[in-house]
Design a protein around this motif. Sequence first.
Motif, short mmCIF file in Angstrom:
data_model
loop_
_atom_site.label_atom_id
_atom_site.label_comp_id
_atom_site.label_asym_id
_atom_site.label_seq_id
_atom_site.Cartn_x
_atom_site.Cartn_y
_atom_site.Cartn_z
N TRP A 5 0.78 -1.22 -0.08
CA TRP A 5 0.00 0.00 -0.08
C TRP A 5 0.92 1.23 0.05
CZ3 TRP A 5 -0.49 3.71 4.02
CH2 TRP A 5 0.49 3.31 5.07
N VAL A 42 -9.58 -3.66 6.18
CA VAL A 42 -8.97 -2.70 5.61
C VAL A 42 -8.88 -2.98 3.92
CG1 VAL A 42 -6.97 -1.37 5.28
CG2 VAL A 42 -7.61 -1.82 7.41
N PHE A 44 -8.74 -2.71 -0.10
CA PHE A 44 -8.43 -2.12 -1.23
C PHE A 44 -9.24 -2.49 -2.30
CE2 PHE A 44 -4.81 -0.83 1.38
CZ PHE A 44 -4.56 0.46 1.07
N TRP A 111 -13.67 11.27 3.85
CA TRP A 111 -14.05 9.75 4.16
C TRP A 111 -15.65 10.03 4.58
CZ3 TRP A 111 -11.11 5.54 3.97
CH2 TRP A 111 -9.75 5.83 3.89
N SER A 123 -15.28 4.77 4.56
CA SER A 123 -14.87 4.57 3.17
C SER A 123 -14.50 5.70 2.34
CB SER A 123 -16.26 3.90 2.35
OG SER A 123 -17.25 4.54 2.33
N ALA A 136 -3.48 7.45 -3.07
CA ALA A 136 -3.89 6.35 -2.13
C ALA A 136 -4.06 5.17 -3.39
CB ALA A 136 -5.22 6.55 -1.42
N TYR A 138 -3.06 1.01 -4.42
CA TYR A 138 -2.45 -0.53 -4.11
C TYR A 138 -1.81 -1.23 -5.34
CZ TYR A 138 -2.21 -4.96 -1.90
OH TYR A 138 -1.77 -6.10 -1.30
N TRP A 151 -11.11 2.86 -0.90
CA TRP A 151 -10.74 2.18 0.28
C TRP A 151 -11.85 1.76 1.10
CZ3 TRP A 151 -6.57 5.44 3.50
CH2 TRP A 151 -5.21 5.31 2.79
N LEU A 153 -12.79 0.45 5.19
CA LEU A 153 -12.35 0.09 6.60
C LEU A 153 -13.37 0.16 7.55
CD1 LEU A 153 -10.49 2.80 4.99
CD2 LEU A 153 -8.84 1.87 6.70
#
Length: 157
Positions: A5, A42, A44, A111, A123, A136, A138, A151, A153
């Motif tokens: 990440w 968490v 991705f 978020w 999210s 951000a 991955y 994301w 979470l």
Amino acid sequence: MRARWRVSALAASVVVGVACGGGGSSGPSTSDLTGTWNATKVEFISTTGLGTVDLIASGATVTLVFNADHSFQYTVTPAAGGAQVMTGAWQMMGIDLMRITPTGGSWYWGWDLTLSGNTLHLSCDGAMDVNNGIHAGYDFNHDGVWEPAKWDLVFTR
């Protein structure tokens, strides 16, 4: 398996944040959020169809600490590696939107937030600067290129 990440702190001359949801008049209080939150998920989620990765399912631990002074610390500890820490400031932007600004960042994440008892769900679709740089992502296919990701979470305390 090593978690892949990235959070970068690119300095943009103009602050542009991509909000993931709409705000309202009021949301959780500072005291509702202050404390240490431990992630149970968490994820991705690739926005280009490369799949979904859950860091917790891959053996990582993730904690999020919200302080009463509106600072935060987000720590990811991969199953096979040292902790990676991001700090910054947080702010509620209505009933269901939180703004997270990393230390040194001239951009922020918006978020979507849901707080139910001791469960916090965050999210976000991402954050971009004026040059469309990804803040951000991955590395879904492990080729050294960070792909854009949403994301999702979930934390408990």
